[in-house]
Design a protein around this motif. Structure first.
Motif, PDB file in Angstrom:
ATOM      1  N   THR A  68       0.803  -1.222   0.000  1.00 14.39           N
ATOM      2  CA  THR A  68       0.000   0.000   0.000  1.00 14.39           C
ATOM      3  C   THR A  68       0.833   1.268   0.000  1.00 14.39           C
ATOM      4  O   THR A  68       0.319   2.340  -0.314  1.00 14.39           O
ATOM      5  CB  THR A  68      -0.922   0.034   1.240  1.00 14.39           C
ATOM      6  OG1 THR A  68      -0.114   0.124   2.415  1.00 14.39           O
ATOM      7  CG2 THR A  68      -1.811  -1.191   1.289  1.00 14.39           C
ATOM      8  N   GLY A  69       2.093   1.176   0.392  1.00 16.46           N
ATOM      9  CA  GLY A  69       2.930   2.365   0.494  1.00 16.46           C
ATOM     10  C   GLY A  69       2.665   3.133   1.780  1.00 16.46           C
ATOM     11  O   GLY A  69       3.262   4.172   2.028  1.00 16.46           O
ATOM     12  N   GLU A  70       1.749   2.631   2.606  1.00 15.51           N
ATOM     13  CA  GLU A  70       1.372   3.291   3.844  1.00 15.51           C
ATOM     14  C   GLU A  70       2.517   3.229   4.859  1.00 15.51           C
ATOM     15  O   GLU A  70       3.177   2.205   5.002  1.00 15.51           O
ATOM     16  CB  GLU A  70       0.133   2.576   4.411  1.00 15.51           C
ATOM     17  CG  GLU A  70      -0.428   3.152   5.670  1.00 15.51           C
ATOM     18  CD  GLU A  70      -1.640   2.341   6.139  1.00 15.51           C
ATOM     19  OE1 GLU A  70      -1.822   2.256   7.355  1.00 15.51           O
ATOM     20  OE2 GLU A  70      -2.364   1.798   5.286  1.00 15.51           O
ATOM     21  N   LYS A  71       2.726   4.340   5.582  1.00 16.51           N
ATOM     22  CA  LYS A  71       3.774   4.370   6.604  1.00 16.51           C
ATOM     23  C   LYS A  71       3.371   3.485   7.770  1.00 16.51           C
ATOM     24  O   LYS A  71       2.197   3.370   8.108  1.00 16.51           O
ATOM     25  CB  LYS A  71       3.990   5.792   7.122  1.00 16.51           C
ATOM     26  CG  LYS A  71       4.669   6.703   6.127  1.00 16.51           C
ATOM     27  CD  LYS A  71       4.922   8.066   6.735  1.00 16.51           C
ATOM     28  CE  LYS A  71       5.587   8.984   5.733  1.00 16.51           C
ATOM     29  NZ  LYS A  71       5.849  10.315   6.314  1.00 16.51           N
ATOM     30  N   MET A  72       4.390   2.851   8.375  1.00 13.19           N
ATOM     31  CA  MET A  72       4.132   2.015   9.539  1.00 13.19           C
ATOM     32  C   MET A  72       5.351   2.043  10.449  1.00 13.19           C
ATOM     33  O   MET A  72       6.460   2.324  10.008  1.00 13.19           O
ATOM     34  CB  MET A  72       3.817   0.574   9.111  1.00 13.19           C
ATOM     35  CG  MET A  72       4.892  -0.085   8.276  1.00 13.19           C
ATOM     36  SD  MET A  72       4.437  -1.654   7.551  1.00 13.19           S
ATOM     37  CE  MET A  72       4.561  -2.714   8.938  1.00 13.19           C
ATOM     38  N   ASN A  73       5.123   1.795  11.733  1.00 14.28           N
ATOM     39  CA  ASN A  73       6.225   1.756  12.690  1.00 14.28           C
ATOM     40  C   ASN A  73       6.716   0.317  12.816  1.00 14.28           C
ATOM     41  O   ASN A  73       5.926  -0.600  13.001  1.00 14.28           O
ATOM     42  CB  ASN A  73       5.774   2.274  14.048  1.00 14.28           C
ATOM     43  CG  ASN A  73       5.515   3.770  14.018  1.00 14.28           C
ATOM     44  OD1 ASN A  73       6.256   4.502  13.371  1.00 14.28           O
ATOM     45  ND2 ASN A  73       4.478   4.222  14.688  1.00 14.28           N
ATOM     46  N   ILE A  74       8.023   0.150  12.734  1.00 17.41           N
ATOM     47  CA  ILE A  74       8.640  -1.163  12.908  1.00 17.41           C
ATOM     48  C   ILE A  74       9.281  -1.143  14.298  1.00 17.41           C
ATOM     49  O   ILE A  74      10.124  -0.286  14.579  1.00 17.41           O
ATOM     50  CB  ILE A  74       9.701  -1.433  11.822  1.00 17.41           C
ATOM     51  CG1 ILE A  74       9.050  -1.362  10.433  1.00 17.41           C
ATOM     52  CG2 ILE A  74      10.375  -2.784  12.048  1.00 17.41           C
ATOM     53  CD1 ILE A  74      10.022  -1.381   9.280  1.00 17.41           C
ATOM     54  N   PRO A  75       8.861  -2.048  15.194  1.00 16.04           N
ATOM     55  CA  PRO A  75       9.369  -2.016  16.568  1.00 16.04           C
ATOM     56  C   PRO A  75      10.839  -2.426  16.672  1.00 16.04           C
ATOM     57  O   PRO A  75      11.372  -3.096  15.789  1.00 16.04           O
ATOM     58  CB  PRO A  75       8.477  -3.013  17.301  1.00 16.04           C
ATOM     59  CG  PRO A  75       7.969  -3.927  16.247  1.00 16.04           C
ATOM     60  CD  PRO A  75       7.892  -3.118  14.979  1.00 16.04           C
ATOM     61  N   ALA A  76      11.474  -2.016  17.774  1.00 14.79           N
ATOM     62  CA  ALA A  76      12.852  -2.432  18.055  1.00 14.79           C
ATOM     63  C   ALA A  76      12.866  -3.939  18.264  1.00 14.79           C
ATOM     64  O   ALA A  76      11.880  -4.525  18.712  1.00 14.79           O
ATOM     65  CB  ALA A  76      13.355  -1.720  19.304  1.00 14.79           C
ATOM     66  N   THR A  77      13.970  -4.558  17.910  1.00 14.12           N
ATOM     67  CA  THR A  77      14.092  -6.005  18.053  1.00 14.12           C
ATOM     68  C   THR A  77      15.556  -6.401  18.177  1.00 14.12           C
ATOM     69  O   THR A  77      16.447  -5.582  17.967  1.00 14.12           O
ATOM     70  CB  THR A  77      13.439  -6.727  16.858  1.00 14.12           C
ATOM     71  OG1 THR A  77      13.430  -8.124  17.102  1.00 14.12           O
ATOM     72  CG2 THR A  77      14.163  -6.453  15.564  1.00 14.12           C
ATOM     73  N   LYS A  78      15.805  -7.629  18.516  1.00 11.59           N
ATOM     74  CA  LYS A  78      17.160  -8.190  18.520  1.00 11.59           C
ATOM     75  C   LYS A  78      17.298  -9.061  17.272  1.00 11.59           C
ATOM     76  O   LYS A  78      16.358  -9.757  16.901  1.00 11.59           O
ATOM     77  CB  LYS A  78      17.393  -9.036  19.764  1.00 11.59           C
ATOM     78  CG  LYS A  78      17.542  -8.222  21.039  1.00 11.59           C
ATOM     79  CD  LYS A  78      17.965  -9.127  22.177  1.00 11.59           C
ATOM     80  CE  LYS A  78      18.209  -8.353  23.421  1.00 11.59           C
ATOM     81  NZ  LYS A  78      19.487  -7.658  23.444  1.00 11.59           N
ATOM     82  N   VAL A  79      18.466  -9.008  16.659  1.00  9.02           N
ATOM     83  CA  VAL A  79      18.717  -9.827  15.474  1.00  9.02           C
ATOM     84  C   VAL A  79      20.059 -10.539  15.615  1.00  9.02           C
ATOM     85  O   VAL A  79      20.986 -10.010  16.227  1.00  9.02           O
ATOM     86  CB  VAL A  79      18.720  -8.979  14.176  1.00  9.02           C
ATOM     87  CG1 VAL A  79      17.349  -8.407  13.895  1.00  9.02           C
ATOM     88  CG2 VAL A  79      19.754  -7.870  14.236  1.00  9.02           C
TER      89      VAL A  79
END
Length: 101
Positions: A68-79
């Protein structure tokens, strides 16, 4: 190369030591399990000359939904992260220092 091919290659090199593919597979599986568990527990695993496995924090950030191109928040995480060792890097990409053209 997948895990089966890796097992075959290690077993071939260890043929003189009478190590079977089944034994190589069992040891490789356990080694990988130990590395995964250690990194999951926040430890760093260093194999001198090969590299280091560790957990890194990734900050929260803003992204876009690809559909959709809609903005979204990506949460902090461990990788999980891998940093190759010096000899590994040099084997993959030999430096050209000291070489004449």
């Amino acid at each position: 190369m997948n895990k089966g091919e890796l097992v075959d290659a290690v077993a071939e090199r260890a043929k003189e030591s009478n190590v079977t593919k089944k034994q190589v597979d069992a040891v490789l599986t356990e080694v990988l399990d130990v590395i995964v568990e250690a990194v999951a527990n926040g430890d760093k695993v260093t194999l001198v000359g090969f590299g280091s496995f560790e957990s890194r924090d990734r900050k929260a950030r803003e992204g876009r939904n690809p559909k959709t191109g809609e903005k979204m928040n990506i949460p902090a995480t461990k990788v999980p992260a891998f940093s190759p060792g010096k000899s590994f890097k040099e084997k993959v990409a030999p430096s050209e220092e000291g070489e004449e053209n």
